[in-house]
Design an enzyme around this catalytic site. Sequence first.
Site, PDB file in Angstrom:
ATOM      1  N   LYS A 184      96.371  84.183  52.330  1.00 12.80           N
ATOM      2  CA  LYS A 184      96.038  84.000  50.908  1.00 12.80           C
ATOM      3  C   LYS A 184      94.532  84.216  50.689  1.00 12.80           C
ATOM      4  O   LYS A 184      93.756  84.293  51.656  1.00 12.80           O
ATOM      5  CB  LYS A 184      96.468  82.593  50.482  1.00 12.80           C
ATOM      6  CG  LYS A 184      97.982  82.328  50.628  1.00 12.80           C
ATOM      7  CD  LYS A 184      98.305  80.907  50.198  1.00 12.80           C
ATOM      8  CE  LYS A 184      99.723  80.500  50.565  1.00 12.80           C
ATOM      9  NZ  LYS A 184     100.014  79.096  50.164  1.00 12.80           N
ATOM     10  N   TYR A 205     106.585  83.716  43.975  1.00 18.90           N
ATOM     11  CA  TYR A 205     106.847  82.267  44.004  1.00 18.90           C
ATOM     12  C   TYR A 205     107.919  81.838  43.000  1.00 18.90           C
ATOM     13  O   TYR A 205     107.930  80.683  42.578  1.00 18.90           O
ATOM     14  CB  TYR A 205     105.544  81.504  43.747  1.00 18.90           C
ATOM     15  CG  TYR A 205     104.655  81.367  44.976  1.00 18.90           C
ATOM     16  CD1 TYR A 205     105.146  80.826  46.168  1.00 18.90           C
ATOM     17  CD2 TYR A 205     103.312  81.728  44.941  1.00 18.90           C
ATOM     18  CE1 TYR A 205     104.323  80.677  47.284  1.00 18.90           C
ATOM     19  CE2 TYR A 205     102.485  81.575  46.053  1.00 18.90           C
ATOM     20  CZ  TYR A 205     103.009  81.051  47.222  1.00 18.90           C
ATOM     21  OH  TYR A 205     102.201  80.883  48.328  1.00 18.90           O
ATOM     22  N   ASN A 209      95.927  76.228  51.499  1.00 15.66           N
ATOM     23  CA  ASN A 209      96.493  76.152  52.859  1.00 15.66           C
ATOM     24  C   ASN A 209      96.566  77.518  53.560  1.00 15.66           C
ATOM     25  O   ASN A 209      97.276  77.682  54.544  1.00 15.66           O
ATOM     26  CB  ASN A 209      97.838  75.409  52.861  1.00 15.66           C
ATOM     27  CG  ASN A 209      98.913  76.113  52.076  1.00 15.66           C
ATOM     28  OD1 ASN A 209      98.716  77.229  51.580  1.00 15.66           O
ATOM     29  ND2 ASN A 209     100.070  75.481  51.958  1.00 15.66           N
ATOM     30  N   HIS A 239     100.867  82.126  53.949  1.00 14.99           N
ATOM     31  CA  HIS A 239     102.262  82.044  53.522  1.00 14.99           C
ATOM     32  C   HIS A 239     103.152  82.619  54.611  1.00 14.99           C
ATOM     33  O   HIS A 239     102.794  83.609  55.251  1.00 14.99           O
ATOM     34  CB  HIS A 239     102.488  82.859  52.237  1.00 14.99           C
ATOM     35  CG  HIS A 239     103.948  83.031  51.921  1.00 14.99           C
ATOM     36  ND1 HIS A 239     104.675  82.078  51.245  1.00 14.99           N
ATOM     37  CD2 HIS A 239     104.827  84.011  52.252  1.00 14.99           C
ATOM     38  CE1 HIS A 239     105.932  82.484  51.153  1.00 14.99           C
ATOM     39  NE2 HIS A 239     106.057  83.656  51.755  1.00 14.99           N
ATOM     40  N   GLU A 242     111.100  88.971  50.338  1.00 14.59           N
ATOM     41  CA  GLU A 242     109.636  89.057  50.281  1.00 14.59           C
ATOM     42  C   GLU A 242     109.129  90.363  50.896  1.00 14.59           C
ATOM     43  O   GLU A 242     108.199  90.973  50.368  1.00 14.59           O
ATOM     44  CB  GLU A 242     109.019  87.824  50.961  1.00 14.59           C
ATOM     45  CG  GLU A 242     109.268  86.563  50.139  1.00 14.59           C
ATOM     46  CD  GLU A 242     108.886  85.260  50.821  1.00 14.59           C
ATOM     47  OE1 GLU A 242     109.062  84.200  50.188  1.00 14.59           O
ATOM     48  OE2 GLU A 242     108.425  85.282  51.988  1.00 14.59           O
TER      49      GLU A 242
HETATM   50  P1  DAT Z   1     105.162  76.731  52.024  1.00 13.42           P
HETATM   51  O1  DAT Z   1     103.984  77.593  51.637  1.00 13.42           O
HETATM   52  O2  DAT Z   1     104.849  75.877  53.219  1.00 13.42           O
HETATM   53  O3  DAT Z   1     106.428  77.525  52.174  1.00 13.42           O
HETATM   54  P2  DAT Z   1     106.205  75.839  49.460  1.00 13.42           P
HETATM   55  O4  DAT Z   1     107.032  77.080  49.465  1.00 13.42           O
HETATM   56  O5  DAT Z   1     106.904  74.556  49.198  1.00 13.42           O
HETATM   57  O6  DAT Z   1     105.388  75.687  50.834  1.00 13.42           O
HETATM   58  O7  DAT Z   1     105.047  75.962  48.385  1.00 13.42           O
HETATM   59  C1  DAT Z   1     104.355  77.168  48.223  1.00 13.42           C
HETATM   60  C2  DAT Z   1     102.896  76.888  48.069  1.00 13.42           C
HETATM   61  O8  DAT Z   1     102.684  76.104  46.899  1.00 13.42           O
HETATM   62  C3  DAT Z   1     102.272  76.068  49.200  1.00 13.42           C
HETATM   63  O9  DAT Z   1     101.910  76.859  50.307  1.00 13.42           O
HETATM   64  C4  DAT Z   1     101.076  75.467  48.516  1.00 13.42           C
HETATM   65  C5  DAT Z   1     101.584  75.231  47.098  1.00 13.42           C
HETATM   66  N1  DAT Z   1     102.051  73.851  46.948  1.00 13.42           N
HETATM   67  C6  DAT Z   1     103.191  73.317  47.473  1.00 13.42           C
HETATM   68  N2  DAT Z   1     103.308  72.038  47.151  1.00 13.42           N
HETATM   69  C7  DAT Z   1     102.220  71.743  46.405  1.00 13.42           C
HETATM   70  C8  DAT Z   1     101.740  70.569  45.767  1.00 13.42           C
HETATM   71  N3  DAT Z   1     102.416  69.417  45.820  1.00 13.42           N
HETATM   72  N4  DAT Z   1     100.572  70.648  45.090  1.00 13.42           N
HETATM   73  C9  DAT Z   1      99.864  71.793  45.020  1.00 13.42           C
HETATM   74  N5  DAT Z   1     100.261  72.937  45.598  1.00 13.42           N
HETATM   75  C10 DAT Z   1     101.414  72.904  46.284  1.00 13.42           C
HETATM   76 MG    MG Z   2     107.584  78.529  50.785  1.00 12.99          MG
END
Ligand code: DAT
Ligand code: MG
Length: 151
Positions: A11, A51, A114, A117, A128
């Site tokens: 990212k 997303y 973080n 992805h 994707e």
């Molecule tokens: P991942 O990236 O581990 O697959 P995800 O698909 O649940 O996690 O969410 C996508 C992204 O969204 C994640 O990398 C960071 C952001 N995100 C997830 N939960 C969040 C939260 N509670 N607050 C802010 N950003 C969040």
């Molecule tokens: Mg995810």
Amino acid sequence: AELERTFIAIKPDGVQRGLIAEIISRFEQKGYKLVAIKLVVPSKEFAQKHYHDLSERPFFNGLCDFLSSGPVLAMVWEGEGVIKYGRKLIGATDPQKSEPGTIRGDLAVVVGRNIIHGSDGPETAVDEINLWFKPEELVNYTSNAEKWVYG
Ligand code: DAT
Ligand code: MG
């Protein structure tokens, strides 16, 4: 080796922090094979497509603004179990909960930044990869290391 593929993206925060080489190294050193890579600035509309599963979440808008805020390094990695194990290399979504030794555990601090992805399953991996790459951007080749990685 089985032809399993996953979509991995560094990212904008990971790119700007100079973590491209560090992150690629972890997949490369594990023994996975890079089959596609490009640096792109996704539009907000594109980020929303990527997303789409999270469109009802309160952080969705900020997340899509963030993903489209700068260059993203989009990649496809191939190897046995790469979807699930790639997620292990990445670590938990919230870096506060990611184990040391994982990419997020070692290199990130908060969930909104973080740095990486990774596809979360076989169906999302296919979706994707198809969203981010044209078929001709995926490079089929035999890695010289394959017989040493897989025996
Ligand atoms: P991942 O990236 O581990 O697959 P995800 O698909 O649940 O996690 O969410 C996508 C992204 O969204 C994640 O990398 C960071 C952001 N995100 C997830 N939960 C969040 C939260 N509670 N607050 C802010 N950003 C969040
Ligand atoms: Mg995810």
